[in-house]
Write a protein that holds these residues in place. Structure first.
Motif, PDB file in Angstrom:
ATOM      1  N   GLU A  14       0.814  -1.207   0.000  1.00 16.25           N
ATOM      2  CA  GLU A  14       0.000   0.000   0.000  1.00 16.25           C
ATOM      3  C   GLU A  14       0.851   1.263   0.000  1.00 16.25           C
ATOM      4  O   GLU A  14       0.383   2.330  -0.374  1.00 16.25           O
ATOM      5  CB  GLU A  14      -0.938   0.003   1.214  1.00 16.25           C
ATOM      6  CG  GLU A  14      -2.024  -1.054   1.129  1.00 16.25           C
ATOM      7  CD  GLU A  14      -2.935  -1.032   2.340  1.00 16.25           C
ATOM      8  OE1 GLU A  14      -2.921  -0.040   3.088  1.00 16.25           O
ATOM      9  OE2 GLU A  14      -3.667  -2.010   2.528  1.00 16.25           O
ATOM     10  N   LEU A  15       2.104   1.159   0.417  1.00 13.89           N
ATOM     11  CA  LEU A  15       3.003   2.306   0.435  1.00 13.89           C
ATOM     12  C   LEU A  15       3.862   2.375  -0.820  1.00 13.89           C
ATOM     13  O   LEU A  15       4.840   3.105  -0.862  1.00 13.89           O
ATOM     14  CB  LEU A  15       3.909   2.250   1.678  1.00 13.89           C
ATOM     15  CG  LEU A  15       3.197   2.337   3.015  1.00 13.89           C
ATOM     16  CD1 LEU A  15       4.182   2.163   4.161  1.00 13.89           C
ATOM     17  CD2 LEU A  15       2.461   3.658   3.154  1.00 13.89           C
ATOM     18  N   ALA A  16       3.490   1.646  -1.854  1.00 17.71           N
ATOM     19  CA  ALA A  16       4.279   1.612  -3.085  1.00 17.71           C
ATOM     20  C   ALA A  16       4.159   2.931  -3.839  1.00 17.71           C
ATOM     21  O   ALA A  16       3.105   3.551  -3.866  1.00 17.71           O
ATOM     22  CB  ALA A  16       3.818   0.476  -3.985  1.00 17.71           C
ATOM     23  N   SER A  17       5.264   3.357  -4.435  1.00 13.90           N
ATOM     24  CA  SER A  17       5.277   4.501  -5.335  1.00 13.90           C
ATOM     25  C   SER A  17       5.412   3.945  -6.746  1.00 13.90           C
ATOM     26  O   SER A  17       6.338   3.200  -7.038  1.00 13.90           O
ATOM     27  CB  SER A  17       6.459   5.410  -5.018  1.00 13.90           C
ATOM     28  OG  SER A  17       6.328   5.945  -3.737  1.00 13.90           O
ATOM     29  N   ARG A  18       4.499   4.309  -7.620  1.00 13.06           N
ATOM     30  CA  ARG A  18       4.514   3.801  -8.992  1.00 13.06           C
ATOM     31  C   ARG A  18       4.875   4.927  -9.942  1.00 13.06           C
ATOM     32  O   ARG A  18       4.183   5.932  -9.998  1.00 13.06           O
ATOM     33  CB  ARG A  18       3.155   3.214  -9.337  1.00 13.06           C
ATOM     34  CG  ARG A  18       2.836   1.977  -8.528  1.00 13.06           C
ATOM     35  CD  ARG A  18       1.399   1.528  -8.739  1.00 13.06           C
ATOM     36  NE  ARG A  18       1.117   0.341  -7.969  1.00 13.06           N
ATOM     37  CZ  ARG A  18       0.735   0.346  -6.698  1.00 13.06           C
ATOM     38  NH1 ARG A  18       0.607   1.485  -6.064  1.00 13.06           N
ATOM     39  NH2 ARG A  18       0.493  -0.778  -6.061  1.00 13.06           N
ATOM     40  N   PHE A  19       5.962   4.751 -10.691  1.00 19.97           N
ATOM     41  CA  PHE A  19       6.429   5.764 -11.626  1.00 19.97           C
ATOM     42  C   PHE A  19       6.340   5.244 -13.052  1.00 19.97           C
ATOM     43  O   PHE A  19       6.682   4.102 -13.320  1.00 19.97           O
ATOM     44  CB  PHE A  19       7.881   6.142 -11.340  1.00 19.97           C
ATOM     45  CG  PHE A  19       8.120   6.695  -9.964  1.00 19.97           C
ATOM     46  CD1 PHE A  19       7.316   7.698  -9.451  1.00 19.97           C
ATOM     47  CD2 PHE A  19       9.149   6.220  -9.190  1.00 19.97           C
ATOM     48  CE1 PHE A  19       7.532   8.212  -8.188  1.00 19.97           C
ATOM     49  CE2 PHE A  19       9.380   6.727  -7.922  1.00 19.97           C
ATOM     50  CZ  PHE A  19       8.575   7.722  -7.420  1.00 19.97           C
ATOM     51  N   VAL A  20       5.911   6.103 -13.980  1.00 21.27           N
ATOM     52  CA  VAL A  20       5.904   5.742 -15.393  1.00 21.27           C
ATOM     53  C   VAL A  20       7.085   6.387 -16.120  1.00 21.27           C
ATOM     54  O   VAL A  20       7.432   5.989 -17.222  1.00 21.27           O
ATOM     55  CB  VAL A  20       4.578   6.136 -16.078  1.00 21.27           C
ATOM     56  CG1 VAL A  20       3.435   5.300 -15.536  1.00 21.27           C
ATOM     57  CG2 VAL A  20       4.296   7.609 -15.944  1.00 21.27           C
ATOM     58  N   SER A  21       7.708   7.384 -15.500  1.00 20.20           N
ATOM     59  CA  SER A  21       8.898   8.035 -16.042  1.00 20.20           C
ATOM     60  C   SER A  21       9.789   8.377 -14.857  1.00 20.20           C
ATOM     61  O   SER A  21       9.303   8.848 -13.826  1.00 20.20           O
ATOM     62  CB  SER A  21       8.497   9.305 -16.801  1.00 20.20           C
ATOM     63  OG  SER A  21       9.613   9.932 -17.352  1.00 20.20           O
ATOM     64  N   GLU A  22      11.097   8.142 -14.994  1.00 17.59           N
ATOM     65  CA  GLU A  22      11.983   8.380 -13.856  1.00 17.59           C
ATOM     66  C   GLU A  22      13.405   8.671 -14.287  1.00 17.59           C
ATOM     67  O   GLU A  22      13.831   8.311 -15.375  1.00 17.59           O
ATOM     68  CB  GLU A  22      11.972   7.182 -12.907  1.00 17.59           C
ATOM     69  CG  GLU A  22      12.428   5.903 -13.542  1.00 17.59           C
ATOM     70  CD  GLU A  22      12.108   4.680 -12.711  1.00 17.59           C
ATOM     71  OE1 GLU A  22      11.721   4.804 -11.542  1.00 17.59           O
ATOM     72  OE2 GLU A  22      12.242   3.585 -13.247  1.00 17.59           O
ATOM     73  N   VAL A  23      14.119   9.348 -13.399  1.00 23.13           N
ATOM     74  CA  VAL A  23      15.545   9.607 -13.551  1.00 23.13           C
ATOM     75  C   VAL A  23      16.233   9.019 -12.327  1.00 23.13           C
ATOM     76  O   VAL A  23      15.775   9.220 -11.202  1.00 23.13           O
ATOM     77  CB  VAL A  23      15.848  11.120 -13.635  1.00 23.13           C
ATOM     78  CG1 VAL A  23      17.331  11.371 -13.640  1.00 23.13           C
ATOM     79  CG2 VAL A  23      15.205  11.733 -14.857  1.00 23.13           C
ATOM     80  N   ILE A  24      17.317   8.300 -12.548  1.00 21.25           N
ATOM     81  CA  ILE A  24      18.082   7.709 -11.455  1.00 21.25           C
ATOM     82  C   ILE A  24      19.523   8.192 -11.597  1.00 21.25           C
ATOM     83  O   ILE A  24      20.151   7.973 -12.627  1.00 21.25           O
ATOM     84  CB  ILE A  24      18.044   6.173 -11.511  1.00 21.25           C
ATOM     85  CG1 ILE A  24      16.604   5.675 -11.495  1.00 21.25           C
ATOM     86  CG2 ILE A  24      18.851   5.569 -10.362  1.00 21.25           C
ATOM     87  CD1 ILE A  24      16.450   4.218 -11.847  1.00 21.25           C
ATOM     88  N   ALA A  25      20.036   8.868 -10.571  1.00 19.21           N
ATOM     89  CA  ALA A  25      21.412   9.360 -10.570  1.00 19.21           C
ATOM     90  C   ALA A  25      22.135   8.767  -9.364  1.00 19.21           C
ATOM     91  O   ALA A  25      21.741   9.009  -8.224  1.00 19.21           O
ATOM     92  CB  ALA A  25      21.447  10.880 -10.523  1.00 19.21           C
TER      93      ALA A  25
END
Length: 83
Positions: A28-39
């Motif tokens: 239930e605490l999940a964050s769902r991303f369809v676009s992301e940047v990872i540095a």
């Protein structure tokens, strides 16, 4: 995230299926991303974490500006950890 840290390079992910990040084991605490940047945060030559900027809006795509922001934040955090 692990791949970006391992390669020591930032990654811009767009137009993919949703990625989920869990805080603990609770879905239930999940964050769902369809676009992301990872540095990755690189301190003294070792990857110690990552800065992630994500968007849940399928019509809003992250680009080079957001990638540079994540890289700047990761560089700042790396310098703070080295001190």
């Amino acid at each position: 995230v692990e791949k970006a840290m391992e390669n020591r390079r930032s990654v811009l992910v767009s137009n993919t299926t949703e990625h989920e990040y869990y805080q603990g084991a609770d879905e239930e605490l999940a964050s769902r991303f369809v676009s992301e940047v990872i540095a990755p945060i690189i301190a003294e030559g070792d990857p110690i974490g990552a800065v992630i900027i994500g968007s849940r809006d399928p019509e809003s795509k992250l680009g080079p500006l957001e990638q540079k922001m994540a890289e700047t934040a990761a560089g700042f955090l790396a310098k703070q950890m080295e001190q």
